[in-house]
Scaffold this motif. Structure first.
Motif, PDB file in Angstrom:
ATOM      1  N   ARG A  60      -4.794  -1.885  11.907  1.00  0.00           N
ATOM      2  CA  ARG A  60      -5.072  -1.396  10.562  1.00  0.00           C
ATOM      3  C   ARG A  60      -4.242  -0.156  10.215  1.00  0.00           C
ATOM      4  N   GLY A  61      -3.199   0.078  11.026  1.00  0.00           N
ATOM      5  CA  GLY A  61      -2.412   1.290  10.788  1.00  0.00           C
ATOM      6  C   GLY A  61      -1.578   1.183   9.515  1.00  0.00           C
ATOM      7  N   VAL A  62      -1.144   2.315   9.024  1.00  0.00           N
ATOM      8  CA  VAL A  62      -0.371   2.332   7.780  1.00  0.00           C
ATOM      9  C   VAL A  62       0.986   2.977   8.024  1.00  0.00           C
ATOM     10  N   LEU A  63       1.941   2.513   7.217  1.00  0.00           N
ATOM     11  CA  LEU A  63       3.254   3.147   7.179  1.00  0.00           C
ATOM     12  C   LEU A  63       3.320   3.933   5.894  1.00  0.00           C
ATOM     13  N   ILE A  64       3.856   5.123   5.964  1.00  0.00           N
ATOM     14  CA  ILE A  64       4.081   5.868   4.737  1.00  0.00           C
ATOM     15  C   ILE A  64       5.567   6.176   4.665  1.00  0.00           C
TER      16      ILE A  64
ATOM     17  N   VAL B  67       2.996   3.239   0.513  1.00  0.00           N
ATOM     18  CA  VAL B  67       2.194   3.128   1.725  1.00  0.00           C
ATOM     19  C   VAL B  67       2.046   1.642   1.985  1.00  0.00           C
ATOM     20  N   ALA B  68       2.233   1.230   3.239  1.00  0.00           N
ATOM     21  CA  ALA B  68       2.205  -0.208   3.523  1.00  0.00           C
ATOM     22  C   ALA B  68       1.430  -0.485   4.799  1.00  0.00           C
ATOM     23  N   SER B  69       0.900  -1.689   4.879  1.00  0.00           N
ATOM     24  CA  SER B  69       0.137  -2.031   6.076  1.00  0.00           C
ATOM     25  C   SER B  69       0.075  -3.534   6.245  1.00  0.00           C
ATOM     26  N   ARG B  70      -0.274  -3.951   7.489  1.00  0.00           N
ATOM     27  CA  ARG B  70      -0.412  -5.372   7.728  1.00  0.00           C
ATOM     28  C   ARG B  70      -1.759  -5.883   7.256  1.00  0.00           C
ATOM     29  N   SER B  71      -2.726  -4.950   7.147  1.00  0.00           N
ATOM     30  CA  SER B  71      -4.038  -5.353   6.621  1.00  0.00           C
ATOM     31  C   SER B  71      -4.225  -4.754   5.231  1.00  0.00           C
ATOM     32  N   PRO B  72      -5.210  -5.272   4.509  1.00  0.00           N
ATOM     33  CA  PRO B  72      -5.414  -4.744   3.146  1.00  0.00           C
ATOM     34  C   PRO B  72      -5.635  -3.235   3.160  1.00  0.00           C
ATOM     35  N   LEU B  73      -5.156  -2.585   2.138  1.00  0.00           N
ATOM     36  CA  LEU B  73      -5.208  -1.117   2.063  1.00  0.00           C
ATOM     37  C   LEU B  73      -6.373  -0.667   1.179  1.00  0.00           C
TER      38      LEU B  73
ATOM     39  N   LEU C 231      -3.918  10.850   2.630  1.00  0.00           N
ATOM     40  CA  LEU C 231      -5.375  10.903   2.745  1.00  0.00           C
ATOM     41  C   LEU C 231      -6.059   9.796   1.962  1.00  0.00           C
ATOM     42  N   LYS C 232      -5.371   9.296   0.941  1.00  0.00           N
ATOM     43  CA  LYS C 232      -5.982   8.209   0.185  1.00  0.00           C
ATOM     44  C   LYS C 232      -6.145   6.961   1.038  1.00  0.00           C
ATOM     45  N   TYR C 233      -5.306   6.838   2.069  1.00  0.00           N
ATOM     46  CA  TYR C 233      -5.323   5.599   2.837  1.00  0.00           C
ATOM     47  C   TYR C 233      -5.758   5.790   4.274  1.00  0.00           C
ATOM     48  N   LYS C 234      -5.677   6.997   4.753  1.00  0.00           N
ATOM     49  CA  LYS C 234      -6.043   7.260   6.144  1.00  0.00           C
ATOM     50  C   LYS C 234      -6.598   8.674   6.217  1.00  0.00           C
ATOM     51  N   VAL C 235      -7.846   8.750   6.736  1.00  0.00           N
ATOM     52  CA  VAL C 235      -8.408  10.093   6.873  1.00  0.00           C
ATOM     53  C   VAL C 235      -8.480  10.489   8.348  1.00  0.00           C
ATOM     54  N   PRO C 236      -8.422  11.784   8.611  1.00  0.00           N
ATOM     55  CA  PRO C 236      -8.573  12.203  10.016  1.00  0.00           C
ATOM     56  C   PRO C 236     -10.009  11.981  10.451  1.00  0.00           C
ATOM     57  N   PRO C 237     -10.287  11.815  11.757  1.00  0.00           N
ATOM     58  CA  PRO C 237      -9.301  11.879  12.849  1.00  0.00           C
ATOM     59  C   PRO C 237      -8.493  10.584  12.976  1.00  0.00           C
TER      60      PRO C 237
ATOM     61  N   ASP D   6      -2.241   5.241  14.334  1.00  0.00           N
ATOM     62  CA  ASP D   6      -2.923   4.859  13.098  1.00  0.00           C
ATOM     63  C   ASP D   6      -1.994   4.946  11.895  1.00  0.00           C
ATOM     64  N   ALA D   7      -0.954   5.758  12.042  1.00  0.00           N
ATOM     65  CA  ALA D   7      -0.025   5.869  10.920  1.00  0.00           C
ATOM     66  C   ALA D   7       1.330   6.323  11.427  1.00  0.00           C
ATOM     67  N   ILE D   8       2.372   5.810  10.774  1.00  0.00           N
ATOM     68  CA  ILE D   8       3.722   6.269  11.075  1.00  0.00           C
ATOM     69  C   ILE D   8       4.365   6.678   9.761  1.00  0.00           C
ATOM     70  N   ALA D   9       4.943   7.861   9.770  1.00  0.00           N
ATOM     71  CA  ALA D   9       5.559   8.350   8.539  1.00  0.00           C
ATOM     72  C   ALA D   9       7.070   8.315   8.674  1.00  0.00           C
ATOM     73  N   LEU D  10       7.688   7.719   7.644  1.00  0.00           N
ATOM     74  CA  LEU D  10       9.154   7.656   7.627  1.00  0.00           C
ATOM     75  C   LEU D  10       9.595   8.228   6.300  1.00  0.00           C
ATOM     76  N   LEU D  11       9.732   9.541   6.276  1.00  0.00           N
ATOM     77  CA  LEU D  11      10.023  10.215   5.018  1.00  0.00           C
ATOM     78  C   LEU D  11      11.486  10.595   5.018  1.00  0.00           C
ATOM     79  N   ASP D  12      12.210   9.877   4.200  1.00  0.00           N
ATOM     80  CA  ASP D  12      13.673  10.062   4.144  1.00  0.00           C
ATOM     81  C   ASP D  12      14.324   9.823   5.498  1.00  0.00           C
ATOM     82  N   VAL D  13      13.867   8.786   6.175  1.00  0.00           N
ATOM     83  CA  VAL D  13      14.555   8.408   7.420  1.00  0.00           C
ATOM     84  C   VAL D  13      15.014   6.963   7.421  1.00  0.00           C
ATOM     85  N   LEU D  14      14.293   6.111   6.735  1.00  0.00           N
ATOM     86  CA  LEU D  14      14.580   4.685   6.802  1.00  0.00           C
ATOM     87  C   LEU D  14      16.037   4.397   6.474  1.00  0.00           C
TER      88      LEU D  14
END
Lengths: 801, 386
Positions: free
Chosen positions: A185-189, A256-262, A90-96, A157-165
């Motif tokens: 502007r999407g983020v990876l977590i 949390v990572a992104s191609r644009s500034p966070l 939520l710090k980096y991406k809020v719904p919707p 807008d976001a892709i989560a890779l939690l213990d998968v990478l």
């Protein structure tokens, strides 16, 4: 099924050995599993046989890894990790927003995300698990590797890779694909195990590093380090990384990572998005709870650390104590010691305990070392205490003693009454011997000190009127350096002598206990145990209310009492705490016995009351009452100021204020103040009243007002409650202990607080009734005088043993 | 006319009260060509400066003499609380006495008494000072309401506050006299040693002793917020010695992660202070309570943009020329600081308006008002006839 891979994701094929299952890429600091699945082996067709099939989530977890199975995790993960991940996201991406969780396992987090308002979808390799997630959490799921999915590019807008990478056989390829699906502007977590750069396997084994648990060589194919994941993401064009504290910080990293500034979302933004819809609010509540849990957990850890540290201190002290004890035992066996003892040189050399203590005090050592109680005179242990002498020497006519006098007299009466077999010798002085004749009883008689030392005046706390030698000494002392001043003070305390030994008639009485209701034992009786009553330590908390000579005298008296009294009885727990804080006395030598004199006041007839009211021109229920000697700590000027404010707010109110008490000089000076305040017609300052008049006025007042700054007990509070009068008093020192819930409290340092309380009680009948009702209950604790006397007798009994 | 003037708090390490008495005396000395002044470096039975003989203010003029009938601490306590019969004679038999350190003599038979009242903060929140100080201050003000022939309040707010607490006191005998900045707006020499790491125009400034009432804690929180948003462009500088009851402000700053951004200078000399005011980015002053708020005026007089509390006397002193915030709310303070950083135009406006506001206050005028007050008080009947 497996083949060996000798290439790191970065392209380097020159891997150094690391551990039995892993090699280490020294260029990017990544650990590479030596045997790895082929990409096509990821897909699951046979749930029982394929690696990531159903059994991965059940028997593999439990038997091979010792971890809970999927079902258990579908419950525990939600509160343990899912909330934390959500909080971070939520710090980096809020719904919707649209989010895909790759490797979503039981789908719990996907469900939570959907609850928060995200359009979240999960992905898993095993159709069984996909069906489990859909069944358990009702979430949309995708099946199979991500490369197989038909998703629009740049739609997430976001892709989560939690213990998968770490599970990807081709991390670079898979991630490239994911980034294709990610919006600009999407983020990876990402949460993934963290290999501490350049660490050696053997060292980690030796130190039992928890990271070793992550070396699951069949599934954790690439274990990144912070350095390598940065390089990895950079290679993919993902420049902006925000590191977050990992939940399992021993072996994980979280970012949390992104191609644009966070940019970081401000809390208001997050709140707004969540509270936009009902489910979001529930999720918000969960996040709030999580936050509180984290705080408590932190505090708990701090407390545990502190506790451990204290335990260590205790253990250390214990060890030291044992060492010292052993040393003492050795010393007692030494020939020199035995020699001294044989020839009784000790008896000659050592002083009585309290003299030894005094010398120690002079030398700057501990001023009140706990000394052993002196042995009783008679060799035969009495079954019950039967001869008590009570020191009434400081008792003065009038009201100058304050509450102490009332207690002393009542105690004598009560003790005489409940122990008719016990003999009491009442020590009196010239100035009160006659006045105390009413205390004579079959088992009590007065013994006057024939000639108090050098015909002195009553030992009342009084101002040094004529400069004597003490005055000049004080003047001189102020020029000395502080250390020397302190020594001088100790010397003064050391030289202080009580008023001389017991007079002969008293010696003949052979008292077993020396009871001092006025604190300081006035006579020297080293072999008789002493019980003192202590009322307060005002000279420590408000030293400036006394002149220097008086301050010193009070401190001297207190120190002397600490040295000589076997037991100090305090009239409230508050006083007891202050005594323990300001002395080295062990807690079992200081007791609390609250004053139980609720029924002290005589009942007055209506006739008498009417007469008294007429005499002072007062109306029944028409005045507030404040009985207190006109000492500075009783805070009269503040009360007058408050009354002045009240008067200006309610000029029509007919309520008056009546004060009464001893100290004539102060009273007339305060009288002048009242006059100048323009309150001469509203505030009456009376002198110390005889019992009947006092009781009459008290029983016809509207309420008790008690703005004292410092009290040891506060007897008028109990008297008011017994009479059914509402109590308004200061919130501080002993007063809350005595009044409990049965008082309207104010801050005695703020006139507006007092004025407001006075206003409230005059306007609000219901409040007054409530206070009266509670007061009657509260005063029951202080009604039983005999119980108090029995408690004192128990203390007397204790000191005999 | 013979005037007795209390200079007891004008020694070194003055606090607010001491500055007022000190600067007022100097301004009076510059204007007054007729009256004779007795300066009392020991006044009352509470305040005591060991070095009173050398450090309290003295005026090199024959009409200004130092009178100290009690020279030691114990003698002073005795003299001022249980005065001898010739009390007033020993003080030079003045026509009027001007008290400045909260103590109020109650035994005057002949001389009139003017009592300077700074503030009643000890009645608003007793926790802001020690219990002994509170007791003494209340005693002094209570006695003043009963014995002082005139009250000199340093702000209208203080005046009104006093009359609320003591409604019996005649309002026409409470006059407001404003102090002013003691600095002149001229480019300050860099002074003995302004901290080398401070770049002119690139630091926030707070001036005041470190104590709970001054609210440095919330200022730190607001600044931490600024840093969290990534907008802490300049360091935060604290100039002021340790006051009371506030331990380890440095530790709090460190706990908030501000160790590198916050600088504690301690007590600074006037020259350095002037340099700091003139060269700061802006001056932030968010106390919970003030009787006047001299640092605000000082900052304005030297051209600093000011953020101040919107409570007590500060709106009166700052006028429209400052950004006012609620002191309890670090969020509002943070917002004001951020706004000032973003809007350079606002900052310039505040600097100009601040200078204009400071010009409305002057010590010459204050001294003139006090002199005419002295005349009026000397001729007025005593407050109480008894």
């Amino acid at each position: 099924m497996t083949r060996s891979l000798l290439k790191c994701w970065c392209g380097n094929s020159d891997l150094l050995p690391f551990s039995p299952g892993y090699g280490r890429c020294a260029e990017c600091e990544t650990l590479v599993a030596l045997q790895v699945l082929k990409p096509q082996e990821l897909r699951v067709k046979d749930e029982a046989g394929d690696f990531y099939g159903r059994e991965y989530w059940f028997s593999h977890q439990q038997k091979d890894l010792g971890l809970p199975d999927l079902v258990a995790r579908s419950r525990s993960d939600l509160s343990e990790r899912c909330l934390y991940w959500l909080q971070t996201l939520l710090k980096y991406k809020v719904p919707p927003a649209k989010i895909l969780e790759v490797g979503s396992a039981h789908g719990g987090w996907v469900a939570l995300l959907r609850g928060a308002g995200f359009d979240a979808v999960g992905l898993e390799l095993s159709p069984w698990v996909v069906e489990f997630a859909q069944r358990t959490f009702g979430v949309p799921m995708l099946t199979g590797p991500i490369e197989d999915q038909a998703l629009a590019s740049h739609s997430l807008d976001a892709i989560a890779l939690l213990d998968v990478l770490e599970h990807f056989p081709d991390p670079l390829g898979t991630m490239k694909h994911c980034l294709g699906l990610l919006a600009e502007r999407g983020v990876l977590i990402i949460q993934t195990p963290r290999y501490p750069e350049k660490s050696a396997y053997e060292k980690m084994v030796a130190s039992q590093d928890r990271f070793l648990e992550q070396l699951k060589k069949e599934e954790h194919l690439y274990i990144f380090s912070a350095q390598s994941i940065r390089a990895f993401l950079k290679r993919l064009g993902v420049e902006f990384i925000a590191w977050e504290p990992a939940l399992f910080s021993h072996y994980d990293m979280f970012l949390v990572a992104s191609r644009s500034p966070l940019p970081v979302q401000p809390p208001e933004g997050i709140e707004r998005s969540l509270s936009g819809q009902p489910q979001g609010r529930i999720v918000q509540a969960l996040l709030d709870l999580f936050g509180r849990y984290e705080l408590l957990h932190r505090r708990f850890l701090e407390a545990e650390t502190d506790r451990a540290a204290r335990l260590e201190v205790i253990r250390q002290a214990d060890r030291q104590l044992k060492t010292l004890n052993r040393k003492i035992q050795d010393l007692e066996k030494s020939p020199l010691f035995l020699l001294l003892r044989k020839f009784r040189l000790f008896e000659i050399l050592t002083l009585r305990p309290h003299r030894r203590a005094r010398i120690a005090g002079f030398l700057g050592a501990d001023p009140d070392p706990p000394s052993n109680p002196p042995a009783p005179i008679s060799a035969v242990r009495p079954r019950e205490v039967s001869r008590i002498t009570i020191d009434l020497i400081p008792l003065l006519p009038g009201g100058e003693n304050g509450g102490a006098k009332l207690l002393a007299i009542e105690m004598v009466r009560l003790l005489c009454r409940i122990r008719p077999k016990c003999q009491f010798a009442l020590l009196t002085a010239e100035w009160n011997h006659e006045a105390l004749s009413f205390l004579d009883a079959p088992n009590a008689r007065r013994l006057c000190l024939a000639s108090p030392a050098a015909g002195q005046n009553p030992p009342a706390p009084s101002v040094v009127t004529r400069p004597g030698w003490k005055h000049w000494l004080l003047q001189a002392a102020q020029f000395l350096p502080p250390a020397l001043r302190k020594r001088l003070k100790s010397l003064y305390f050391f030289l202080y002598r009580p008023r001389g030994p017991l007079p002969n008639p008293l010696r003949a009485f052979k008292p077993q206990v020396y009871f001092c209701p006025f604190t300081l034992p006035f006579l020297s009786a080293p072999s008789i145990p002493v019980v003192s009553v202590l009322y307060d330590l005002q000279f420590l908390y408000y030293p400036y209310f006394f002149d220097r000579g008086e301050q010193l005298a009070r401190e001297r008296n207190f120190r002397e009492t600490c040295r000589r009294a076997n037991r100090i009885v305090c009239i409230s727990e508050y006083v007891r705490q202050t005594v323990l804080e300001n002395s080295n006395l062990p807690p079992d030598r200081v007791k609390t016995i609250p004053i139980q004199l609720a029924k002290r006041l005589p009942k007055v007839s209506e006739e008498t009351t009417r007469t008294v009211l007429e005499k002072y021109q007062l109306r029944e229920n028409g005045f507030f009452f404040y009985p207190a000697n006109y000492w500075p700590h009783k805070n009269h000027p503040m009360l007058f100021t408050a009354f002045g404010i009240l008067q200006s707010r309610r000029p029509q109110s007919p309520l008056r204020m009546v004060c009464c008490g001893a100290l004539e000089k102060e009273r007339s000076s305060l009288q002048r103040c009242v006059r100048r305040l323009g309150l001469g017609s509203r505030i009456r300052l009376l002198e110390f009243l005889p019992e009947e008049e006092f009781a009459s006025l008290f029983s016809s007042c509207r309420a008790l007002v008690f703005p004292s700054l410092y009290e040891g007990f506060g007897m008028p509070l109990v008297e008011a409650m017994e009479l059914g009068k509402p109590v308004l008093c200061s919130r501080g020192t002993s007063l809350p202990e005595v009044a409990g819930e049965a008082a309207l409290y104010f801050d005695p340092r703020k006139p507006e607080s007092i004025a407001e309380a006075l206003e409230r009680i005059s306007a609000d009948e219901r409040l007054a009734d409530q206070l009266v009702h509670q007061g009657i209950k509260q005063s029951q604790r202080f009604r039983d005088g005999e119980k108090m006397a029995r408690e004192y007798l128990a203390v007397f009994q204790e000191v005999l043993e | 006319m013979k005037i007795g003037f209390d200079t007891s708090q004008t020694g070194k390490n003055k606090a607010g009260c001491g500055f007022f008495a000190d600067t007022l005396l100097c301004a009076l000395a510059a204007q007054d060509r007729q009256n004779e002044y007795f300066l009392y470096p020991v006044f009352g039975d509470f305040f005591w400066d060991r070095d009173w003989a050398s450090s309290t203010r003295q005026i090199p003029n024959a009409r200004f003499s130092v009178v100290a009938p009690a020279k030691t601490l114990l003698a002073a306590k005795e003299f001022w609380s249980r005065p001898p019969a010739d009390f007033e004679a020993r003080l030079g038999s003045p026509d009027l006495i001007h008290a400045n350190n909260f103590f109020c003599p109650t035994y005057l038979r002949r001389a009139r008494l003017i009592y300077t009242l700074y503030d009643l903060s000890f009645l608003v929140c007793p926790e802001w000072s020690t219990e002994e100080n509170r007791v003494r201050c209340f005693q002094g003000v209570f006695n003043a309401s009963l014995h002082a022939d005139w009250i000199l309040a340093i702000s209208r707010f203080t005046r009104n506050h006093f009359l609320d607490i003591f409604p019996h006191y005649p309002p026409e005998r409470v006059t407001t006299v404003y102090p002013a900045s003691r600095f002149v707006d001229a480019p300050a020499a860099p002074g003995p040693n302004p901290p080398a790491c401070l770049i002119p125009g690139r630091f926030w400034l707070h001036v005041g002793s470190l104590e709970p009432r001054k609210n440095q804690l919330n200022l730190l929180k607001a600044y931490a917020r600024l840093k969290g948003e990534g907008e802490a462009d300049f360091p935060l500088v604290f100039a002021g010695g340790k006051g009371w009851l506030l331990d380890n402000l440095e530790d709090t700053a460190e706990a908030l992660g501000l160790k590198e951004n916050v600088l504690f200078l301690g007590y600074v000399e006037d020259e350095t202070l002037a340099w700091l005011y003139q060269n700061c980015f802006a001056f932030v002053y968010p106390p919970f309570f003030e009787g006047f708020g001299l640092p605000v005026l000082e900052a304005m007089s030297l051209g600093a943009a000011v953020i101040a509390s919107a409570v007590a006397s500060l709106p009166e002193v700052a006028g429209p020329a400052a950004l006012l915030v609620q002191p309890e709310d670090p969020q509002g303070l943070f917002a004001a600081m951020r706004r000032l950083q973003r809007e350079e135009g606002l900052r310039r406006t505040l600097q100009e308006e601040g200078r204009a506001q400071a010009r409305k206050f002057s010590w010459e005028r204050a001294a003139a008002e006090v002199r005419s007050l002295y005349e009026e008080v000397r001729n007025c009947p005593p407050l109480f006839a008894d």
